[in-house]
Design an enzyme around this catalytic site. Structure first.
Site, PDB file in Angstrom:
ATOM      1  N   SER A  51      10.010   2.017  23.385  1.00 18.36           N
ATOM      2  CA  SER A  51       8.796   0.999  23.785  1.00 18.36           C
ATOM      3  C   SER A  51       8.842  -0.275  23.289  1.00 18.36           C
ATOM      4  O   SER A  51       9.023  -0.419  21.942  1.00 18.36           O
ATOM      5  CB  SER A  51       7.313   1.666  23.552  1.00 18.36           C
ATOM      6  OG  SER A  51       6.294   0.830  23.601  1.00 18.36           O
ATOM      7  N   HIS A  68       7.735   2.454  19.007  1.00 22.14           N
ATOM      8  CA  HIS A  68       7.525   0.978  19.452  1.00 22.14           C
ATOM      9  C   HIS A  68       8.215   0.003  18.749  1.00 22.14           C
ATOM     10  O   HIS A  68       7.613  -0.049  17.385  1.00 22.14           O
ATOM     11  CB  HIS A  68       5.993   1.066  19.571  1.00 22.14           C
ATOM     12  CG  HIS A  68       5.554  -0.363  19.991  1.00 22.14           C
ATOM     13  ND1 HIS A  68       5.609  -0.508  21.359  1.00 22.14           N
ATOM     14  CD2 HIS A  68       4.805  -1.358  19.743  1.00 22.14           C
ATOM     15  CE1 HIS A  68       5.146  -2.029  21.564  1.00 22.14           C
ATOM     16  NE2 HIS A  68       4.707  -2.520  20.488  1.00 22.14           N
ATOM     17  N   SER A  69       8.622  -0.995  19.417  1.00 21.32           N
ATOM     18  CA  SER A  69       9.244  -2.079  18.640  1.00 21.32           C
ATOM     19  C   SER A  69      10.421  -1.642  17.568  1.00 21.32           C
ATOM     20  O   SER A  69      11.155  -0.983  17.926  1.00 21.32           O
ATOM     21  CB  SER A  69       8.238  -3.029  18.212  1.00 21.32           C
ATOM     22  OG  SER A  69       8.531  -4.296  17.640  1.00 21.32           O
ATOM     23  N   LEU A  70      10.264  -1.874  16.306  1.00 19.99           N
ATOM     24  CA  LEU A  70      11.161  -1.709  15.343  1.00 19.99           C
ATOM     25  C   LEU A  70      11.229  -0.051  15.479  1.00 19.99           C
ATOM     26  O   LEU A  70      12.234   0.782  15.099  1.00 19.99           O
ATOM     27  CB  LEU A  70      10.677  -2.062  13.948  1.00 19.99           C
ATOM     28  CG  LEU A  70      11.224  -1.368  12.851  1.00 19.99           C
ATOM     29  CD1 LEU A  70      12.674  -1.625  12.476  1.00 19.99           C
ATOM     30  CD2 LEU A  70      10.392  -1.620  11.528  1.00 19.99           C
ATOM     31  N   ALA A  90      11.339   1.921  17.991  1.00 19.19           N
ATOM     32  CA  ALA A  90      12.128   2.396  18.921  1.00 19.19           C
ATOM     33  C   ALA A  90      13.552   2.376  18.434  1.00 19.19           C
ATOM     34  O   ALA A  90      14.285   3.105  18.574  1.00 19.19           O
ATOM     35  CB  ALA A  90      12.343   1.661  20.129  1.00 19.19           C
TER      36      ALA A  90
END
Length: 256
Positions: A126, A99-101, A103
């Site tokens: 994500s 998720h975010s970083l 990903a």
């Protein structure tokens, strides 16, 4: 997701945390937290997913049981360390979820595993634009502590009551700043080829950190199937749609 914020006990070695070990599981899910996040963010995922998955989560340096270590500042250096650690546990199909970083980190790990001839079975990205969709102005990590705190409040990924504990927030800010530095200074190696595995993206419709075009660009990073899912909400849409997100992960994993 909504995910229990539990503090992992000290004494763990390495980067990967198996919160609920399931060595009999036929598939593995390895989770990469967001900037400022920790392995414990995925406690609920580990607890709720079926016994067909063994869930592991990466613990970034500078927090919880790794709070005395130098903070994360480089995506590529951290990805090197992850691959070195998990190379010996690739005995079952593996799904990378970030998720975010996280990903971006998961993508970098997938590229390295591909070069070892042991690619993951699936990458789920994500809340993050595609690796090649860099933004020109990325300077959150250069701001003051107050500016960094304002960014965290705007993202709505931190429990509101924690912002009233000034001592605690000042303690965790170095790790958050390091994470943002890693995310904002990352540049995609343009010579890398698309991954020979499916990529699934999941995002919030109102997330200011991604645009539909930036998300769609993930399609160019795979020669396999590409699927995109959108949910109502912002950057932390997954806190409000935990069951649906885990259902997607479960369904995708069971098809492997």
């Amino acid at each position: 997701m909504p995910l229990d914020e539990v503090d992992l006990r000290a004494g763990h070695a390495g980067l990967l945390r198996r919160i609920h070990p399931r060595p009999e599981a036929t598939r593995q899910l390895i989770c990469f937290p967001h900037a400022g996040g920790s392995a414990s963010y995925f406690f609920g995922v580990s607890r709720q997913l079926s016994s067909a998955f063994e869930v592991g989560a990466l613990q970034y340096p500078g927090r919880q049981d790794r709070r005395n270590e130098a903070c994360l500042e480089s995506v590529t250096a951290f990805a090197d360390g992850v691959v070195e650690e998990i190379a010996d546990v690739l005995d079952r199909p593996i799904i990378l979820f970030g998720h975010s970083l996280g990903a971006t980190l998961a993508y970098e790990v997938a590229q390295r595993l591909m070069r070892l001839g042991r690619p993951p079975a699936l990458l789920i990205a994500s809340g993050r634009r595609a690796p090649g969709a860099a933004r020109v102005s990325q300077d959150v990590h250069l701001g003051t502590d107050d500016q960094l705190l304002a960014t965290l409040q705007r993202m709505s990924g931190t429990a509101p009551e924690l912002f009233s504990d000034e001592e605690l927030m000042r303690t965790v800010l170095p790790a958050v700043r390091g994470d943002y530095k890693a995310a904002e200074t990352y540049r995609h190696p343009h010579h890398w080829t698309p991954l020979p595995l499916p990529i699934t993206t999941i995002n919030g419709v109102q997330d200011p950190e991604v645009t539909p075009a930036e998300v769609e660009a993930w399609r160019h990073h795979t020669t396999g199937e590409y699927a995109a899912h959108w949910f109502p909400g912002g950057h932390f849409y997954l806190n409000d749609h935990a069951e649906a997100v885990m259902r997607l992960i479960r369904q995708a994993g069971m098809r492997l």
